[in-house]
Write a protein that holds these residues in place. Structure first.
Motif, PDB file in Angstrom:
ATOM      1  N   PRO A  42      21.694  15.502   2.449  1.00 27.43           N
ATOM      2  CA  PRO A  42      22.667  16.407   3.056  1.00 27.43           C
ATOM      3  C   PRO A  42      24.049  15.799   2.941  1.00 27.43           C
ATOM      4  O   PRO A  42      24.182  14.577   2.956  1.00 27.43           O
ATOM      5  CB  PRO A  42      22.212  16.462   4.524  1.00 27.43           C
TER       6      PRO A  42
ATOM      7  N   ALA B 163       7.262  11.940  -8.732  1.00 23.11           N
ATOM      8  CA  ALA B 163       7.102  13.260  -9.317  1.00 23.11           C
ATOM      9  C   ALA B 163       8.042  14.271  -8.668  1.00 23.11           C
ATOM     10  O   ALA B 163       8.757  14.992  -9.346  1.00 23.11           O
ATOM     11  CB  ALA B 163       5.663  13.728  -9.152  1.00 23.11           C
ATOM     12  N   ALA B 164       8.027  14.293  -7.367  1.00 21.75           N
ATOM     13  CA  ALA B 164       8.859  15.268  -6.675  1.00 21.75           C
ATOM     14  C   ALA B 164      10.204  14.642  -6.368  1.00 21.75           C
ATOM     15  O   ALA B 164      10.262  13.590  -5.760  1.00 21.75           O
ATOM     16  CB  ALA B 164       8.180  15.689  -5.368  1.00 21.75           C
ATOM     17  N   PRO B 165      11.248  15.275  -6.812  1.00 28.59           N
ATOM     18  CA  PRO B 165      12.561  14.700  -6.537  1.00 28.59           C
ATOM     19  C   PRO B 165      12.799  14.627  -5.040  1.00 28.59           C
ATOM     20  O   PRO B 165      12.325  15.478  -4.295  1.00 28.59           O
ATOM     21  CB  PRO B 165      13.528  15.698  -7.201  1.00 28.59           C
ATOM     22  N   ALA B 166      13.491  13.583  -4.640  1.00 28.30           N
ATOM     23  CA  ALA B 166      13.779  13.430  -3.211  1.00 28.30           C
ATOM     24  C   ALA B 166      14.556  14.642  -2.731  1.00 28.30           C
ATOM     25  O   ALA B 166      15.282  15.255  -3.497  1.00 28.30           O
ATOM     26  CB  ALA B 166      14.597  12.166  -2.984  1.00 28.30           C
ATOM     27  N   PRO B 167      14.375  14.999  -1.477  1.00 27.50           N
ATOM     28  CA  PRO B 167      15.110  16.151  -0.973  1.00 27.50           C
ATOM     29  C   PRO B 167      16.599  15.898  -1.128  1.00 27.50           C
ATOM     30  O   PRO B 167      17.049  14.767  -0.947  1.00 27.50           O
ATOM     31  CB  PRO B 167      14.716  16.211   0.508  1.00 27.50           C
TER      32      PRO B 167
ATOM     33  N   PRO C 102       6.673  25.759  19.595  1.00 27.84           N
ATOM     34  CA  PRO C 102       5.525  25.622  18.703  1.00 27.84           C
ATOM     35  C   PRO C 102       5.357  24.195  18.236  1.00 27.84           C
ATOM     36  O   PRO C 102       6.324  23.456  18.206  1.00 27.84           O
ATOM     37  CB  PRO C 102       5.894  26.514  17.520  1.00 27.84           C
TER      38      PRO C 102
ATOM     39  N   MET D 177       0.855  -1.187   0.000  1.00 31.03           N
ATOM     40  CA  MET D 177       0.000   0.000   0.000  1.00 31.03           C
ATOM     41  C   MET D 177       0.887   1.233   0.000  1.00 31.03           C
ATOM     42  O   MET D 177       1.122   1.864   0.999  1.00 31.03           O
ATOM     43  CB  MET D 177      -0.882  -0.132   1.237  1.00 31.03           C
ATOM     44  N   ALA D 178       1.458   1.514  -1.150  1.00 24.10           N
ATOM     45  CA  ALA D 178       2.384   2.637  -1.230  1.00 24.10           C
ATOM     46  C   ALA D 178       1.610   3.933  -1.203  1.00 24.10           C
ATOM     47  O   ALA D 178       0.840   4.219  -2.097  1.00 24.10           O
ATOM     48  CB  ALA D 178       3.208   2.557  -2.504  1.00 24.10           C
ATOM     49  N   ILE D 179       1.785   4.662  -0.148  1.00 24.66           N
ATOM     50  CA  ILE D 179       0.943   5.845   0.037  1.00 24.66           C
ATOM     51  C   ILE D 179       1.223   6.873  -1.032  1.00 24.66           C
ATOM     52  O   ILE D 179       0.338   7.550  -1.500  1.00 24.66           O
ATOM     53  CB  ILE D 179       1.144   6.444   1.446  1.00 24.66           C
ATOM     54  N   ALA D 180       2.426   7.004  -1.449  1.00 26.10           N
ATOM     55  CA  ALA D 180       2.713   8.136  -2.313  1.00 26.10           C
ATOM     56  C   ALA D 180       3.764   7.817  -3.349  1.00 26.10           C
ATOM     57  O   ALA D 180       4.616   8.618  -3.646  1.00 26.10           O
ATOM     58  CB  ALA D 180       3.158   9.313  -1.480  1.00 26.10           C
TER      59      ALA D 180
ATOM     60  N   ARG E 283      28.626  16.562   7.015  1.00 30.66           N
ATOM     61  CA  ARG E 283      27.979  17.565   7.852  1.00 30.66           C
ATOM     62  C   ARG E 283      27.193  16.911   8.984  1.00 30.66           C
ATOM     63  O   ARG E 283      27.296  17.316  10.130  1.00 30.66           O
ATOM     64  CB  ARG E 283      27.051  18.381   6.973  1.00 30.66           C
ATOM     65  N   THR E 284      26.418  15.875   8.609  1.00 34.43           N
ATOM     66  CA  THR E 284      25.658  15.164   9.633  1.00 34.43           C
ATOM     67  C   THR E 284      26.612  14.599  10.677  1.00 34.43           C
ATOM     68  O   THR E 284      26.354  14.659  11.870  1.00 34.43           O
ATOM     69  CB  THR E 284      24.867  14.013   9.017  1.00 34.43           C
TER      70      THR E 284
ATOM     71  N   ASP F 268       3.781  10.260  -6.132  1.00 38.44           N
ATOM     72  CA  ASP F 268       4.236  11.587  -5.746  1.00 38.44           C
ATOM     73  C   ASP F 268       5.740  11.638  -5.568  1.00 38.44           C
ATOM     74  O   ASP F 268       6.396  12.593  -5.937  1.00 38.44           O
ATOM     75  CB  ASP F 268       3.579  12.002  -4.432  1.00 38.44           C
ATOM     76  N   ARG F 269       6.229  10.556  -5.004  1.00 34.53           N
ATOM     77  CA  ARG F 269       7.667  10.563  -4.797  1.00 34.53           C
ATOM     78  C   ARG F 269       8.401  10.563  -6.115  1.00 34.53           C
ATOM     79  O   ARG F 269       9.424  11.181  -6.274  1.00 34.53           O
ATOM     80  CB  ARG F 269       8.095   9.380  -3.933  1.00 34.53           C
TER      81      ARG F 269
END
Ligand SMILES: Nc1ncnc2c1ncn2[C@@H]1O[C@H](COP(=O)(O)OP(=O)(O)OP(=O)(O)O)[C@@H](O)[C@H]1O
Ligand SMILES: [Mg+2]
Lengths: 547, 388
Positions: free
Chosen positions: B17, B10-14, B388, B1-4, B21-22, B7-8
């Motif tokens: 980093p 379509a939108a390049p992975a972030p 917040p 059940m791949a939720i997205a 650095r990490t 979408d993934r």
């Protein structure tokens, strides 16, 4: 919602230096660049809306402005002058007030006492002065709040007005509102809009974060869109006014999610009544299989409330396989008691809760879970996750000690991590890694984490409590799709929601909860919305309703 | 059940980093955490030096004496002997503190364990082979400590009664009970001062060959290591941590909260009783009335400095053991009362508090306290602004 109520004639009269300007703000968290050289200028008497998907960096940006976080680089200009904001107190002193997404009021105290807490630095509190200040601000906002009322007894909309008063206590240069409408009733939203109009006339600069596009378009003079930490687009008031709402929506959605998104069909964007009705009709046929045994049944169940929040009285309902049973009602009418009683977190006082025909009153949370019951809580931060534990542990929090992740009590880190990685990918949880502390994820991603945890490994009946509040358009759509697919695969669902559109989109049968009682059942169809509305109002002046 | 899935796509992975650095991020965190643990100790020693100067004593002489009498020659062995009960006491406190439970009744739990060991010890050794007697005495002491936690445990588990108050009350009562036992049934009739019979020298815990450190030290070390494993790698440890960090989440995920509260109390009391058994059978051999070494009080600051991590507890306890052992003679050498050592411990606590306070405002590594404990401490000073 009064579309355009704030629109005309509200552009700032003197276009001097912006009341507040963020210049080149960057903020790096381990593994995420939450803000990347963001520029944002907000003028006096202007509502500036921040839009962006979950995790885009909106909350981070405003927490820098309000002194909760420090930027790695960048400056903040107040009336054109560089300002040093190193703590929330500094921000308040400069007249920058923030209303956070989650209430910071203490319910047991009176309104006035809550407001005076902000001045806790003084030993002796001056009630008289505080009362005068409160009256002054309330007048400016055009609201009436009883200073001596117990805060917890007020409707959510009223409570929010108190928060706004508190934010403006030291001055009203800038007001920041982080998702102020996500928990409000439609009337509450209308009142908030009136308050914003008042504030604009006073020359306050307002920053407004929301996930609801129609709201953004209705109230804002300017819109900035964040994506992955960068401010990638801005719509000025002229642009907003010179295009049709549809064009604006298309532009915004393209900027928010990138070009290749076909989110344009989302009902949130265009409420196409016919579609909703078709859906409703389809659900009806599924629900009609009355001869089928219910997989979840409540028989005259009563359960106690918790503090200010009411319990449930004499509730009976049935959920069959493949069915989504909607529970409508204004927030604070027993929704949580209902959900927790089904989940086993709260004991029913009378009546019986039955799963697959057997009473489970005596079973606790984990025993019911083993029978296939799942609960997606609405208290995501409070009880949903343990902030300081990793994403991977949080994903398996309900399986502690169970095979194959634990063997003879010992954790099998490799199995846990493998399962976590799979879930993170499957549910598109945006996180730097599975070892990241869950508390650092953005609101929307925390919800994805909860869904992943509850819906993995064979759910049979799932209780969803407000599953989409605070989620961005696309995630909302995805969550609804997950719920649909779950029931298509034969599970049953109880969908508790304060969003009527959501219920009409998903549920076949909708019951209405008012003051802890079920006051009626409505089959989804042509005039379902009206009938539900009537039922909700019929028992009207419940705590959530705004007069 | 791949939720997205779509979408993934379509939108390049972030953008990932840069790993370096990490790594520095995490490395920095470790360094900060480390520094934050040590800084209060260093500051306290410096402040202690200033104090000595003000009193007209040589700090160099004092600290080198501490080192000489606490470590050099064979003196480190005395320090190790002192470590044995301290380690077990620390372990007992970590078990409850991790669950955000304050068991402050350690003095009574220790004394009752101690009194029962000396009370039944002589008879046990007279009738049973030594290994059996040791085992039984350890268990008796443990049970004495554990039983003394039952009332606060049940009250907390079933009625949510604040255990700070109940454990302290039980501690007052327990100390008196221990004294009554010393002066009554367990009193040595052959002497006039109120004290118990003495465990025969030959029946005391044997020493590690080649040293005069009794094997209780190894037992304590072993228990600490096993417990560390239990707390960090097992489901029990995780449940404890979940409950300590967020009790509502514990309820939500179906942890049996009552059982957890009761079992962490019992474990804690049991370990405190065992620490008394180790101490009596290894070092003291008898109990005098009104005697109270109060190990719990001295060990608490170090438990927090170690951030409730039992591996980190070991060096801190070693540090204190050296300070205490060497300090005993070092204070005499500069003719100060041994209470001066308590001043140093108090200074550690003071600097710890200051850094904790500053750390809340700046990001100075992790807090000494778990989130739950921090909230508990902060409750009286409810602050308006939450993140917040
Ligand atoms: N204290 C923190 N430590 C580490 N990472 C953080 C922290 N706070 C936020 N982040 C990360 O920064 C990014 C931006 O988060 P932020 O909360 O600003 O998003 P948002 O736009 O407000 O999203 P939402 O609409 O879901 O509330 C996220 O990837 C989040 O994981
Ligand atoms: Mg946010």
């Amino acid at each position: 919602m009064a579309d355009g109520a704030l629109g005309a004639g509200m552009s700032p009269t003197d276009p001097g230096a912006p009341a507040v300007e963020l210049v080149g703000i960057s903020k790096q968290f381990p593994g995420v660049l939450a803000n990347d050289d963001v520029h944002l200028a907000v003028r006096r008497g202007e509502v500036h809306c921040l839009l962006g998907e979950n995790g885009a960096g909106k909350s981070t940006l405003i927490s820098i402005l309000s002194g909760m976080q420090r930027p790695d680089s960048g400056t903040i200009l107040i009336d054109g002058e560089p300002a040093r904001i190193r703590s929330p107190r500094d921000a308040l002193k400069m007249g920058i007030g923030t209303v956070y997404q989650h209430s910071t009021l203490i319910p047991a105290l009176s309104v006035l006492e809550n407001l005076m807490l902000g001045e806790s630095r003084r030993i002796v509190l001056d009630r008289g002065r505080a009362r005068a200040r409160m009256a002054e601000i309330a007048k400016m906002l055009g609201v009436e709040v009883d200073p001596d009322a117990r805060t917890g007894d007020l409707a959510l909309g009223r409570q929010q007005q108190v928060e706004i008063i508190s934010a403006l206590w030291k001055g009203s240069r800038v007001l920041v509102l982080d998702e102020p409408t996500s928990m409000l009733t439609p009337q509450g939203v209308e009142e908030l809009e009136k308050v914003l109009v008042q504030l604009k006339q006073q020359g306050t600069a307002i920053i407004f974060i929301t996930h609801k596009l129609h709201e953004a378009l209705a109230v804002s003079d300017r819109i900035t869109i964040l994506r992955r930490g960068r401010a990638i687009g801005e719509l000025s008031s002229e642009e907003i006014r010179s295009s049709t709402p549809e064009q604006n929506r298309a532009t915004i959605v393209r900027l928010m999610f990138g070009d290749a998104t076909d989110i344009g069909d989302a009902p949130e964007l265009q409420t196409r009544i016919e579609d909703v009705e078709d859906l409703g009709a389809r659900r009806l046929t599924i629900a009609a299989g009355d001869e089928e045994e219910p997989i979840l049944e409540l028989k005259s169940v009563s359960a106690p409330g918790d503090g200010l929040e009411p319990g449930i009285v004499d509730v009976s309902m049935k959920v069959r396989a493949g069915q989504i049973l909607g529970v409508a009602g204004i927030d604070g009418n027993g929704q949580r008691a209902l959900a927790e009683t089904i989940a086993g977190q709260r004991r029913a006082r009378t009546g019986s809760v039955e799963l697959f025909g057997t009473p489970v009153n005596r079973l606790g949370v984990s025993a019911r879970q083993k029978l296939g019951l799942r609960y997606v809580t609405d208290d995501r931060l409070g009880e949903g996750i343990v902030r300081n534990l990793s994403v991977s542990i949080n994903l398996l929090l309900k399986r502690i000690g169970e095979q194959p992740f634990w063997r003879r009590g010992r954790i099998d880190a490799r199995k846990v991590n493998a399962a976590a990685l799979e879930l993170v990918a499957e549910y598109d949880i945006r996180t730097p890694g599975i070892a990241t502390r869950a508390g650092t994820l953005s609101g929307g991603n925390i919800q994805k984490l909860l869904l992943a945890r509850e819906l993995s490994l064979g759910p049979k009946v799932v209780v969803f409590n407000k599953p989409t509040y605070g989620l961005d358009l696309r995630t909302t759509e995805n969550v609804r799709e997950v719920i649909r697919r779950l029931t298509a695969e034969g599970a049953g669902a109880v969908l508790i929601s304060t969003d009527l559109d959501e219920l009409l989109e998903l549920a076949g049968e909708i019951v209405v909860l008012s003051r802890g009682r079920l006051v009626g059942t409505v089959q989804n169809g042509r005039d379902a919305a009206e009938r539900i509305g009537a039922l909700m109002i019929g028992d009207g002046d419940s705590p959530g309703a705004v007069a | 059940m791949a939720i997205a899935a779509e979408d993934r796509a379509a939108a390049p992975a972030p953008p990932a980093p840069p790993p370096a650095r990490t790594a520095t991020g995490r490395g920095q965190m470790v360094v900060l955490t480390f520094v934050r643990s040590l800084v209060p100790v260093v500051l306290a020693l410096l402040a202690g030096a200033v104090l000595l100067l003000v009193l007209g004593r040589s700090p160099v002489r004092f600290y080198s004496d501490v080192w000489r009498y606490g470590v050099e020659l064979n003196n480190w062995q005395n320090s190790a002997v002192l470590m044995a009960p301290l380690l077990l006491m620390a372990a007992a406190l970590v078990v409850v503190f991790r669950a955000n439970i304050w068991n402050l009744g350690y003095d009574a739990q220790y004394l009752l364990g101690a009194v029962f060991v000396v009370g039944y010890g002589p008879w046990m050794f007279a009738h049973f082979p030594r290994p059996v007697a040791y085992a039984v005495l350890f268990v008796i002491a443990g049970l004495a400590g554990a039983i003394w936690t039952i009332v606060p445990a049940l009250l907390r588990a079933y009625f949510g009664t604040n255990e700070i108050i109940t454990t302290l009350m039980m501690s007052f009562i327990g100390i008196d009970v221990a004294n009554i036992l010393v002066k009554g049934p367990f009193q040595d009739p052959t002497v006039t001062i109120p004290q118990t019979k003495t465990i025969p020298y030959n029946d005391m815990l044997p020493n590690i060959p080649g040293t005069h450190i009794h094997v209780g030290f190894l037992v304590a070390l072993g228990i600490v290591l096993v417990l560390h494993y239990l707390l960090t790698r097992t489901s029990f440890g995780l449940r404890l941590q979940v409950f300590g960090e967020n009790p509502k989440a514990a309820r939500h995920v179906g942890i049996n909260v009552r059982r957890l509260i009761i079992s962490s109390f019992l474990w804690s009391g049991f370990l405190i009783g065992v620490s008394a058994a180790v101490d009596i059978l290894g070092l003291w051999s008898y109990v005098r009335s009104n005697w109270n070494p109060s190990y719990g009080n001295t060990v608490i600051p170090f438990v927090f400095l170690a951030r409730l991590n039992l591996l980190a507890v070991i060096p801190f306890v070693a540090f204190y053991a050296v300070l205490s052992t060497g300090g005993d003679l070092a204070t005499q050498a500069v003719s100060l009362p041994t209470d001066f050592l308590l001043v140093i411990v108090a200074l550690i606590l003071l600097f710890m508090t200051i850094i904790e306070f500053l750390g809340r405002r700046r990001e100075l590594g992790q807090s000494y306290l778990t989130k739950g404990l921090r909230e508990a401490l902060r409750q009286p000073l409810v602050r308006r602004r939450r993140s917040p």
